[in-house]
Design a protein around this motif. Structure first.
Motif, PDB file in Angstrom:
ATOM      1  N   ALA A  56       0.995  -1.364   0.098  1.00 11.81           N
ATOM      2  CA  ALA A  56      -0.487   0.380   0.026  1.00 11.81           C
ATOM      3  C   ALA A  56       0.707   1.281   0.181  1.00 11.81           C
ATOM      4  CB  ALA A  56      -0.806  -0.054   0.916  1.00 11.81           C
ATOM      5  N   ALA A  57       1.582   1.144   0.660  1.00 10.08           N
ATOM      6  CA  ALA A  57       2.930   2.218   0.948  1.00 10.08           C
ATOM      7  C   ALA A  57       3.621   2.182  -0.518  1.00 10.08           C
ATOM      8  CB  ALA A  57       3.524   2.596   2.510  1.00 10.08           C
ATOM      9  N   GLU A  58       4.149   1.423  -1.041  1.00  3.28           N
ATOM     10  CA  GLU A  58       4.862   1.649  -2.046  1.00  3.28           C
ATOM     11  C   GLU A  58       3.845   2.373  -3.322  1.00  3.28           C
ATOM     12  OE1 GLU A  58       8.273  -1.415  -1.505  1.00  3.28           O
ATOM     13  OE2 GLU A  58       6.925  -2.162  -2.629  1.00  3.28           O
ATOM     14  N   THR A  59       2.141   1.663  -3.300  1.00  2.00           N
ATOM     15  CA  THR A  59       1.587   1.824  -4.502  1.00  2.00           C
ATOM     16  C   THR A  59       1.004   3.290  -4.174  1.00  2.00           C
ATOM     17  OG1 THR A  59       0.669   0.243  -4.679  1.00  2.00           O
ATOM     18  CG2 THR A  59      -0.387   1.586  -5.290  1.00  2.00           C
ATOM     19  N   ALA A  60       1.057   3.687  -2.660  1.00  2.00           N
ATOM     20  CA  ALA A  60       1.045   5.516  -3.004  1.00  2.00           C
ATOM     21  C   ALA A  60       2.103   6.352  -3.424  1.00  2.00           C
ATOM     22  CB  ALA A  60       0.806   5.875  -0.934  1.00  2.00           C
ATOM     23  N   GLY A  61       3.288   5.433  -3.116  1.00  2.00           N
ATOM     24  CA  GLY A  61       4.484   6.241  -3.575  1.00  2.00           C
ATOM     25  C   GLY A  61       4.464   6.244  -5.006  1.00  2.00           C
TER      26      GLY A  61
ATOM     27  N   GLY B  49       2.138  11.787  -9.900  1.00  2.00           N
ATOM     28  CA  GLY B  49       1.338  13.928  -9.959  1.00  2.00           C
ATOM     29  C   GLY B  49       0.094  13.249  -9.013  1.00  2.00           C
ATOM     30  N   CYS B  50      -0.002  11.982  -9.011  1.00  5.55           N
ATOM     31  CA  CYS B  50      -1.294  12.105  -8.068  1.00  5.55           C
ATOM     32  C   CYS B  50      -0.899  12.676  -6.139  1.00  5.55           C
ATOM     33  CB  CYS B  50      -1.840  10.641  -7.801  1.00  5.55           C
ATOM     34  SG  CYS B  50      -3.306  10.495  -6.906  1.00  5.55           S
ATOM     35  N   ARG B  51      -2.154  13.496  -5.800  1.00  5.24           N
ATOM     36  CA  ARG B  51      -2.369  13.583  -4.725  1.00  5.24           C
ATOM     37  C   ARG B  51      -3.253  13.577  -3.594  1.00  5.24           C
ATOM     38  NH1 ARG B  51       2.178  13.945  -6.648  1.00  5.24           N
ATOM     39  NH2 ARG B  51       3.296  15.726  -7.122  1.00  5.24           N
ATOM     40  N   PRO B  52      -3.195  14.227  -2.152  1.00  3.48           N
ATOM     41  CA  PRO B  52      -3.851  13.202  -1.972  1.00  3.48           C
ATOM     42  C   PRO B  52      -4.864  14.667  -2.234  1.00  3.48           C
ATOM     43  CG  PRO B  52      -1.935  13.944   0.069  1.00  3.48           C
ATOM     44  CD  PRO B  52      -1.376  14.647  -2.361  1.00  3.48           C
TER      45      PRO B  52
ATOM     46  N   GLY C 276      -3.292   1.881  -1.985  1.00  6.89           N
ATOM     47  CA  GLY C 276      -2.672   2.274  -1.916  1.00  6.89           C
ATOM     48  C   GLY C 276      -3.368   3.636  -1.808  1.00  6.89           C
ATOM     49  N   CYS C 277      -4.466   4.262  -2.960  1.00  8.64           N
ATOM     50  CA  CYS C 277      -5.207   5.626  -2.454  1.00  8.64           C
ATOM     51  C   CYS C 277      -5.555   5.991  -1.042  1.00  8.64           C
ATOM     52  CB  CYS C 277      -6.249   5.376  -3.832  1.00  8.64           C
ATOM     53  SG  CYS C 277      -6.438   5.312  -5.692  1.00  8.64           S
ATOM     54  N   ALA C 278      -6.091   5.084  -0.438  1.00  9.44           N
ATOM     55  CA  ALA C 278      -6.204   4.843   1.074  1.00  9.44           C
ATOM     56  C   ALA C 278      -5.557   5.497   1.673  1.00  9.44           C
ATOM     57  CB  ALA C 278      -6.522   4.098   1.431  1.00  9.44           C
ATOM     58  N   TRP C 279      -3.723   4.713   0.880  1.00  8.82           N
ATOM     59  CA  TRP C 279      -2.463   5.581   2.179  1.00  8.82           C
ATOM     60  C   TRP C 279      -2.561   6.783   1.736  1.00  8.82           C
ATOM     61  CZ3 TRP C 279      -0.664   1.794   5.893  1.00  8.82           C
ATOM     62  CH2 TRP C 279       0.381   2.088   6.222  1.00  8.82           C
ATOM     63  N   LEU C 280      -2.235   7.466   0.525  1.00  6.73           N
ATOM     64  CA  LEU C 280      -2.130   8.176  -0.160  1.00  6.73           C
ATOM     65  C   LEU C 280      -3.237   9.599   0.265  1.00  6.73           C
ATOM     66  CD1 LEU C 280       0.405  10.032  -1.623  1.00  6.73           C
ATOM     67  CD2 LEU C 280      -1.327   9.543  -3.828  1.00  6.73           C
ATOM     68  N   GLY C 281      -4.371   8.829   0.579  1.00  4.91           N
ATOM     69  CA  GLY C 281      -5.441  10.154   0.803  1.00  4.91           C
ATOM     70  C   GLY C 281      -6.191  10.261  -0.359  1.00  4.91           C
ATOM     71  N   ALA C 282      -5.801   9.411  -1.773  1.00  5.78           N
ATOM     72  CA  ALA C 282      -6.591  10.058  -3.067  1.00  5.78           C
ATOM     73  C   ALA C 282      -7.933   9.413  -2.489  1.00  5.78           C
ATOM     74  CB  ALA C 282      -6.065   9.506  -4.150  1.00  5.78           C
ATOM     75  N   VAL C 283      -8.924   9.650  -3.744  1.00  8.79           N
ATOM     76  CA  VAL C 283     -10.131   9.154  -3.333  1.00  8.79           C
ATOM     77  C   VAL C 283     -10.793   7.880  -4.381  1.00  8.79           C
ATOM     78  CG1 VAL C 283     -12.957   9.745  -3.442  1.00  8.79           C
ATOM     79  CG2 VAL C 283     -10.798  11.486  -2.379  1.00  8.79           C
ATOM     80  N   LEU C 284     -10.769   7.330  -4.328  1.00  7.91           N
ATOM     81  CA  LEU C 284     -10.759   6.214  -5.137  1.00  7.91           C
ATOM     82  C   LEU C 284     -12.479   5.650  -5.959  1.00  7.91           C
ATOM     83  CD1 LEU C 284      -9.422   3.455  -6.566  1.00  7.91           C
ATOM     84  CD2 LEU C 284     -10.187   2.200  -4.772  1.00  7.91           C
ATOM     85  N   ILE C 285     -12.609   5.746  -7.304  1.00  9.05           N
ATOM     86  CA  ILE C 285     -13.772   5.747  -7.507  1.00  9.05           C
ATOM     87  C   ILE C 285     -13.770   4.287  -8.497  1.00  9.05           C
ATOM     88  CG2 ILE C 285     -15.525   7.046  -9.074  1.00  9.05           C
ATOM     89  CD1 ILE C 285     -13.568   9.656  -8.618  1.00  9.05           C
TER      90      ILE C 285
END
Length: 505
Positions: free
Chosen positions: A36-41, A47-50, A70-79
């Motif tokens: 999850a942390a590496e997918t967020a990286g 260029g994806c941001r929280p 990964g999106c949850a870890w980064l703070g992005a919103v998954l659709i």
């Protein structure tokens, strides 16, 4: 009370226990936290941001699961998008959701571009897909329990799909509530073949993380291969939707019926007539419950406390009322719309995309008609929009379907209103026969006359090779209503197939 917090805590507690099996990929809890942390990286490197919106339109595969965590870890919103979307329906959702990024399988990617998607596109199987290991792991972005983690679109079976804002805490509460209802432990293996774009499958990850169980994300549901897949997974728990139980019972008996370890399953909206035959044939106790994309497991049962045909009793942390069209409470034993409220902070969605945020303690209308029995159990009657009005009586399409399904030659059925020569509606059913069976509509009517009040007995019966279903197995009744009475339908009033006539709306 956030998804990254849940994953991190599970990794600390359950470490090297297997958390995920998706296709050929197996990961422990500790490995899943790192993935999850590496997918967020990898997302951040692109260029994806929280707060950015990332859509996914793919089948059940590891890349989908990586984006969820990964999106949850980064703070992005998954659709998560229904893989069956196309044309106007897909255009509508893309306009509403406005995702900046999209992961899709090749054919779905073409549909998305044709529907107007103009953001960053990643195609499954190509080199630019963000995957664990290609970028350094990043710390999880601080999130609040009320922050949106998923934007889920309703199925649109009764209207235009709406985007539901699902906060982190709602997912955590889904995990706790279902784990308690199913009596899950760290020794369990959970198998779901439901699509990950549906809240049921999506939240299975939280069910597992809550107790340290193993979650197996399987291929798309197949009635003929289902029990073999369950056996291969080693599952002790399965996840179904009510329509799947009759489909499995309609299959010819075989050795595979009991060649598995599963002994209970979450199966909302299971017909009462299927419950006991399912347990006797497959050895699986089905656990019913009520929850929606907007809410949580508000009403439910447990493996040891069952009442077939009832969705269960009210669970701790929630309130429920049954109300009339004016939202006034009705007495026990009377059908009305279910409205629900949570006392757990942010256990429900925070509202719809484009609308105002709701207060956590507000009552939510569900659009479902239920009956509360004097003993506190609830019985599902119908969707409010699926009620059939005939001769001054409200008829539950669900109860008509249950009666029709109890005929030995019927595998599945859908009841819906069609135009009448008089005022109001006539009752029509589309019937899917069991393999090898010949269905006589006259015999089916005689069967229904023993099971239903006279005003609810179907007038029109059409035998069909398949029912129009959504990707999650719900019958698309809008298709049936629009098609109406066809030349192939049998008319109880005349005993012959009628001519095609105009339908309401």
């Amino acid at each position: 009370m956030t998804v990254p917090g849940l994953l991190a805590a599970a990794a600390e507690e359950f470490g090297d226990r297997v958390f995920l099996r998706v296709g050929d990929v197996t990961r422990t809890y500790r490995q899943s936290r790192r993935a999850a942390a590496e997918t967020a990286g990898a997302l951040a490197a692109r260029g994806c941001r929280p707060g950015d919106r990332v859509a996914v339109m793919a089948g059940n595969r590891i890349e989908f699961v990586d984006l969820i965590l990964g999106c949850a870890w980064l703070g992005a919103v998954l659709i998560p998008l229904n893989t069956g979307l196309r044309g106007q329906g897909l255009r509508h959702i893309l306009r509403e959701a406005e995702p900046s990024f999209l992961l899709a399988e090749a054919e779905a990617a073409d549909r998305a571009v044709e529907a107007g998607f103009r953001g960053t596109l990643w195609i499954v199987g190509e080199d630019d897909v963000p995957v664990p290991g290609e970028a350094p792991a990043v710390p999880s972005t601080p999130a609040r329990p009320e922050d949106t983690v998923f934007l889920l679109f309703t199925s649109g079976t009764t209207g235009t799909p709406r985007g539901v804002r699902c906060p982190h805490a709602q997912t955590v509460w889904w995990g706790r509530n279902v784990a308690d209802s199913l009596r899950l432990t760290a020794d369990d293996v959970l198998h779901t073949c439901l699509p990950l774009f549906h809240t049921n499958a999506l939240n299975t990850l939280a069910h597992a993380m809550t107790v340290g169980a193993t979650c197996v994300i399987g291929e798309r549901f197949s009635a003929t291969r289902y029990w073999d897949q369950v056996a291969e997974s080693g599952a002790t728990v399965v996840y179904l939707l009510g329509a799947m139980a009759p489909m499995l019972l309609a299959q010819p008996p075989g050795l595979h019926d009991r060649s598995h370890r599963a002994w209970r399953g979450l199966s909302p909206a299971t017909p009462a007539s299927a419950w006991q035959p399912f347990r006797e044939r497959f050895g699986v106790t089905l656990v019913d419950g009520f929850g929606t994309t907007e809410t949580n497991l508000v009403i439910g049962s447990t493996p040891e406390a069952q009442r077939p045909g009832h969705i269960g009793t009210l669970r701790d942390g929630f309130s429920a009322r049954v109300v009339d069209e004016h939202l006034a409470p009705v007495p026990d034993g009377t059908a009305g719309e279910l409205v629900v409220r949570s006392h757990r902070q942010f256990a429900f969605s925070t509202g719809y995309l484009g609308g105002h945020e709701r207060q956590p303690a507000s009552w939510r209308r569900t659009g479902d008609r239920v009956i509360r029995e004097p003993d506190g159990s609830y019985r599902f009657v119908d969707r409010v929009k699926d009620v059939i009005r005939r001769r001054g009586e409200n008829i539950s399409s669900y109860e008509v379907e249950s009666a029709v399904r109890s005929h030995p030659a019927v595998a599945d059925a859908a009841a819906f209103p069609v135009a009448s020569e008089l005022a109001e509606d006539e009752v029509m059913v589309a019937v899917l026969p069991r393999p090898g069976s010949v269905l006589d509509p006259r015999d089916l009517v005689r069967h229904c006359e023993r099971e239903l009040p006279a005003f609810a007995v179907p007038r029109f019966i059409e035998t069909v090779p398949e029912l129009p279903l959504t990707e999650t197995g719900k019958v698309r009744k809008t298709v049936l209503r629009e098609r109406g009475v066809t030349a192939a339908a049998w008319d109880r009033a005349t005993g012959v197939s009628p001519v095609v006539r105009p339908q309401p709306g």
